[in-house]
Enzyme design. Structure first.
Site, PDB file in Angstrom:
ATOM      1  N   LYS B 134       0.852  -1.200   0.000  1.00 16.86           N
ATOM      2  CA  LYS B 134       0.000   0.000   0.000  1.00 16.86           C
ATOM      3  C   LYS B 134       0.889   1.252   0.000  1.00 16.86           C
ATOM      4  O   LYS B 134       1.888   1.311   0.729  1.00 16.86           O
ATOM      5  CB  LYS B 134      -0.871  -0.049   1.266  1.00 16.86           C
ATOM      6  CG  LYS B 134      -1.999   0.958   1.316  1.00 16.86           C
ATOM      7  CD  LYS B 134      -2.842   0.703   2.584  1.00 16.86           C
ATOM      8  CE  LYS B 134      -4.035   1.623   2.695  1.00 16.86           C
ATOM      9  NZ  LYS B 134      -4.806   1.334   3.941  1.00 16.86           N
ATOM     10  N   LEU B 183      -7.299   8.083   3.455  1.00 14.60           N
ATOM     11  CA  LEU B 183      -7.248   6.685   3.921  1.00 14.60           C
ATOM     12  C   LEU B 183      -8.530   6.241   4.626  1.00 14.60           C
ATOM     13  O   LEU B 183      -8.635   5.079   4.995  1.00 14.60           O
ATOM     14  CB  LEU B 183      -6.060   6.437   4.882  1.00 14.60           C
ATOM     15  CG  LEU B 183      -4.662   6.666   4.344  1.00 14.60           C
ATOM     16  CD1 LEU B 183      -3.645   6.455   5.476  1.00 14.60           C
ATOM     17  CD2 LEU B 183      -4.340   5.720   3.190  1.00 14.60           C
ATOM     18  N   SER B 209      -9.548   0.864   3.127  1.00 15.13           N
ATOM     19  CA  SER B 209      -8.687   1.703   2.347  1.00 15.13           C
ATOM     20  C   SER B 209      -7.592   0.971   1.586  1.00 15.13           C
ATOM     21  O   SER B 209      -7.035   1.521   0.639  1.00 15.13           O
ATOM     22  CB  SER B 209      -8.051   2.757   3.251  1.00 15.13           C
ATOM     23  OG  SER B 209      -7.182   2.165   4.188  1.00 15.13           O
ATOM     24  N   ILE B 230      -7.673   0.575  10.304  1.00 14.40           N
ATOM     25  CA  ILE B 230      -8.088   1.257  11.533  1.00 14.40           C
ATOM     26  C   ILE B 230      -9.599   1.136  11.736  1.00 14.40           C
ATOM     27  O   ILE B 230     -10.123   1.526  12.778  1.00 14.40           O
ATOM     28  CB  ILE B 230      -7.619   2.738  11.525  1.00 14.40           C
ATOM     29  CG1 ILE B 230      -7.592   3.347  12.940  1.00 14.40           C
ATOM     30  CG2 ILE B 230      -8.502   3.590  10.609  1.00 14.40           C
ATOM     31  CD1 ILE B 230      -6.869   4.676  13.024  1.00 14.40           C
ATOM     32  N   GLY B 231     -10.283   0.567  10.708  1.00 14.92           N
ATOM     33  CA  GLY B 231     -11.737   0.403  10.838  1.00 14.92           C
ATOM     34  C   GLY B 231     -12.243  -0.710   9.921  1.00 14.92           C
ATOM     35  O   GLY B 231     -13.452  -0.922   9.795  1.00 14.92           O
ATOM     36  N   GLY B 232     -11.296  -1.416   9.276  1.00 16.72           N
ATOM     37  CA  GLY B 232     -11.668  -2.475   8.356  1.00 16.72           C
ATOM     38  C   GLY B 232     -10.835  -2.465   7.078  1.00 16.72           C
ATOM     39  O   GLY B 232     -11.095  -3.241   6.154  1.00 16.72           O
ATOM     40  N   SER B 233      -9.837  -1.613   7.043  1.00 19.03           N
ATOM     41  CA  SER B 233      -9.138  -1.310   5.787  1.00 19.03           C
ATOM     42  C   SER B 233      -8.277  -2.418   5.216  1.00 19.03           C
ATOM     43  O   SER B 233      -7.846  -2.342   4.073  1.00 19.03           O
ATOM     44  CB  SER B 233      -8.292  -0.043   5.951  1.00 19.03           C
ATOM     45  OG  SER B 233      -9.132   1.095   5.968  1.00 19.03           O
TER      46      SER B 233
END
Lengths: 549, 549
Positions: B134, B183, B209, B230-233
């Site tokens: 990434k 992001l 992301s 950080i939330g599902g990325s």
């Protein structure tokens, strides 16, 4: 709120204390030493308040007490009663307690004695060990004022996680101990139960913020105590009072239920850790008893790292930090470090000089991170009762910018904090230094109200390195430690250095203060740091001959 | 800055990409499928761009490739060339790359082949494995724009710590991959290199992301990729694209050198972790290769926890979470969960229902903590170039209060976060549930621009539990997954549920999207979670017969 009102609230705190004192063990005023008598360390023996047997008990380490209880030679009840008696007299001399827990403690001791009688075994590794506890460590159904008048009616609904573990290991809590307003002094003075004194010299502070604990272990009112430390608050009172104190790496010991105004703040992690009256062994005993109970399974912020058994190793390099490059230590500290170096070299330990890795930068970061809100929450908590801020509260608040940091400013500082910690670790590795031995404070202890320079301890909070303070065995001797002609010509490097150096113009101010040393290990090397502190402590006190660990 | 100016800057990013594409492997426009063709998964085989041998290589797992290179059956150079070729065509179809690294990658592969020839052994556990990365994971001397036009000239001075470790383990970085502006989308669209597409259905997003990575592993342009979460990325793009993604517990994998606008923010810890094209084995391979190098010795924020070898156990309880109580999953997800339950029960695994522990409260806390500054820094970073905010950037920023939290407000939320995490852990223990199996997202994948509901993944960031997404082996079939009469009568519980449910009114929108599942383990149980994901994955795909792990 009117002044009247905050004073009424504060009186509540004093009432709790007064009502809790087991009166039968109080000495009449007439038998107490004059308040002008500075050193009261020997008073307990002279007073006759304790029997020889009780003196023997209270002079013992927790490790020894557990061993003797395991052999059936001592009962938990006589142990806790001996420490309670010593604590009552200690409190008369030093004002270190916020609440006695005599009835519960004795009842619990009797339970343990019954258990031992029935099963022939100890209930856990801390069976029957009386432990004093800093007031803000939450205790179920008890007030938890954290040094704030406005919190006088704050009742903890649960025991702090750590206390549950200690209790499950067999510990008995017999006395709760004093702390400064806001917890942010290296001193011990608040508007509720007042000011705690240093048993070695009552014109000196016992240090802080775990200053009640400092006095407690210094006077041997308990073999082990629970302190907390975000800038030196375990190590400094242990050092000032002639005891032992350990700041573990952050997030190893359980923190849940410890009551602070800024709960949830994590710019700098406070830690909770042990203080001990007589030995590094007891610090280890405490750590093992806690971490063997895998506290991270319940308190998920903690690191899942078991306490490992580490045997002290001779194959180490200790770097001696004579001076942090900001504030020159007073002559007694240097004398103790020289003595330590000589004995360690003679013992065959590899000793080098440690050049501090830009401690000024470290201080700049940590001091800005103590109050990212500009101290607003602390001031609000004071304002809620109307109590006045103590001078050292103002002092600590002055570290920070008076206006809050923006979040991005705080993030930048947090990143600088992590970077500095990584760089410190890299510097230790590069120089192949395993441990740093140095001062705990620029002075052996601070004169009351003068605890202003934090960075001999705060630097290890900043780098999150485990650190132990322990007595060198020496004490300030105004004759031996007089300023030399060369000392008198010393030109301070900066204003802070000047301020701290001038405090020593009359060495007699520090008479009889125990001189401590501080050993810091690498980040996460808690077990190794305690093992090495044990080695260093024994070498310094006893030399190499007959060394048994 | 004028619009003109930001567009010029963005062009720089496109130039870097265009100049880096190895032109010899581009297919002429005429041989590409029409842009209206949704599913391009089979195109690589149909196109003839790769030989059978190259197709075999690129369909292999990293574990298989390393094994074959260890046997001398494959050379690193042919491996990396095969993946580069596939990546070039993949990029033509999906726009997933930000920069190709063909020359360096091939040169490095030749070095590895020379090493193998000379020594007869592999250089490390990732010898010759092409890994896509990434974009915002810093690569020395390369731009690192993190999806912001204003960062186009930001050049990383060092490789990220993780990349150094991967490289030392033998990995080869052959392509850098796309990410959304800021992001903070579960989608993959920015003002520099544009929008990445889902290989299974190009009207769908690959997720985000780490959406470039999702497309990369989904099209098998690399066997392993590096994503952040950080939330599902990590998990959401792996799920949307038919691959495997792992979010480890925070502070296990090294983060230093990963470039984000809010560096130092720690209200919610982002993590970096592996994504894989074909197997859970590869996720484990990656984790072990990294953690065996003891990264916490250098990066002191990390937990000193080695990667342990855990064998999948049958003696576990899996709780199935059919619905998080906020948003009802679309019918295909429920179909896949039913299939999984049936096969797991048949295999003898203990299966119970998992009642989500107040996920609404979890979301309330985490969403307030993403932008404690009210999004100010993100907006500032956008304003520096003048680029417009993308709709999903605005969406994510809208989670937070537009004004910054005060520090005490943030501390309170941080304390609530820790409390919630502790309570979640306690609830799992109380119900004796070791793992939670559930959806990765309410839909199999999101239609472009519609990635709005995060909490099937974010809940495990909130509780800091390790979680893996993996394909169920099923895909959305508008016939099979049509709304039943009962479905049509479903009355949504709330506005969010309504919004997400209405997206499914035409199942054809999701045609061919792979249906993933997500397995979350207890906090810190990373090894156990991967081991169990491996077991579950095999049972679901192959049943119990001939099960080899």
């Amino acid at each position: 709120m009117s002044l009247n009102n905050w004073e009424q609230k504060a009186q509540k705190g004093r009432d709790i204390l007064q009502n809790s004192i087991p009166k039968q063990w109080l000495l009449p005023e007439s038998r107490l030493p004059p308040t002008t008598q500075k050193n009261v360390i020997r008073f307990i023996r002279e007073s006759g308040a304790l029997s020889e047997h009780e003196l023997m008990i209270t002079d013992s380490s927790a490790t020894e007490l557990v061993r003797e209880m395991g052999r059936g030679k001592l009962a938990a009840e006589e142990v806790v009663v001996a420490f309670l008696k010593r604590a009552v007299v200690g409190h008369q001399l030093l004002n270190f307690a916020t609440e006695f827990l005599a009835d519960e403690a004795i009842a619990q001791a009797r339970e343990l004695d019954r258990f031992y009688k029935e099963t022939g075994r100890l209930i856990g590794p801390l069976h029957g060990v009386p432990i004093s506890v800093k007031e803000h460590v939450g205790m179920k159904n008890k007030t938890c004022n954290t040094g704030f008048v406005s919190w006088i009616d704050n009742i903890a609904t649960e025991d702090a996680h750590l206390l549950r573990l200690l209790k499950d290991a067999g510990a008995i809590f017999h006395v709760r101990t004093n702390q400064p307003q806001s917890l942010m002094h290296l001193c011990c003075s608040n508007n509720i139960t007042g000011t705690t004194l240093n048993p070695h010299n009552r014109t000196l502070t016992p240090g802080g913020s775990s200053g009640g604990e400092g006095a407690s272990i210094g006077f041997k009112c308990s073999p082990l105590g629970v302190g907390t430390d975000i800038g030196g608050s375990i190590r400094c009172p242990a050092a000032f009072c002639g005891g032992y104190g350990f700041r573990p790496t952050a997030m190893r010991n359980p923190m849940a239920g410890i009551q602070v105004a800024c709960i949830g703040q994590e710019t700098i992690h406070g830690v909770v850790g042990p203080m001990a009256s007589t030995s590094v062994d007891d610090l280890e005993l405490f750590q093992r008893a806690v971490l063997d109970q895998v506290p991270w399974e319940e308190e998920t912020s903690l690191m899942p790292v078991p306490w490992s058994n580490v045997i002290p190793s001779w194959d180490i390099t200790i770097g001696i930090m004579w001076d942090d490059g900001i504030v020159r230590p007073h002559p007694p500290i240097t004398r103790a470090l020289r003595m330590a170096k000589e004995k360690l070299v003679r013992a065959g330990i590899n000793i080098v000089d440690w050049k501090p890795y830009d401690h000024e930068r470290g201080w700049k970061i940590i001091s800005a991170l103590y109050f990212p809100d500009g101290g607003a929450l602390t001031r609000k908590t004071l304002a809620e009762s109307g109590e006045p801020a103590r001078p050292l509260t103002e002092w600590a608040l002055s570290y920070s910018r008076p206006t809050p940091l923006t979040h991005p400013e705080a993030w930048t500082l947090q990143h600088e904090r992590d970077t500095y910690r990584d760089e410190y670790q890299a510097a230790l590795k590069w120089h192949q230094v395993d441990f740093v031995l140095g001062p705990a404070y620029p002075a052996a202890a601070a004169v009351m109200g003068e605890s202003q320079y934090w960075n001999y301890t705060a630097i290890w909070n900043m780098t999150d390195m485990p650190a132990v303070t322990f007595p060198s065995g020496l004490a300030v001797d105004p004759g031996l430690d007089a300023l030399t002609e060369q000392d008198k010509k010393y030109i301070p490097r900066n204003e802070i250095d000047k301020r701290e150096w001038e405090k020593y113009q009359s060495p007699a101010r520090y008479e009889n203060a125990p001189i401590a040393l501080q050993l810091a290990g690498r980040h996460f090397k808690d077990e190794e740091t305690l093992a090495t502190a044990k080695l260093v402590d024994k070498i310094i006190k006893d030399g190499v001959r007959g060394l048994k660990l």
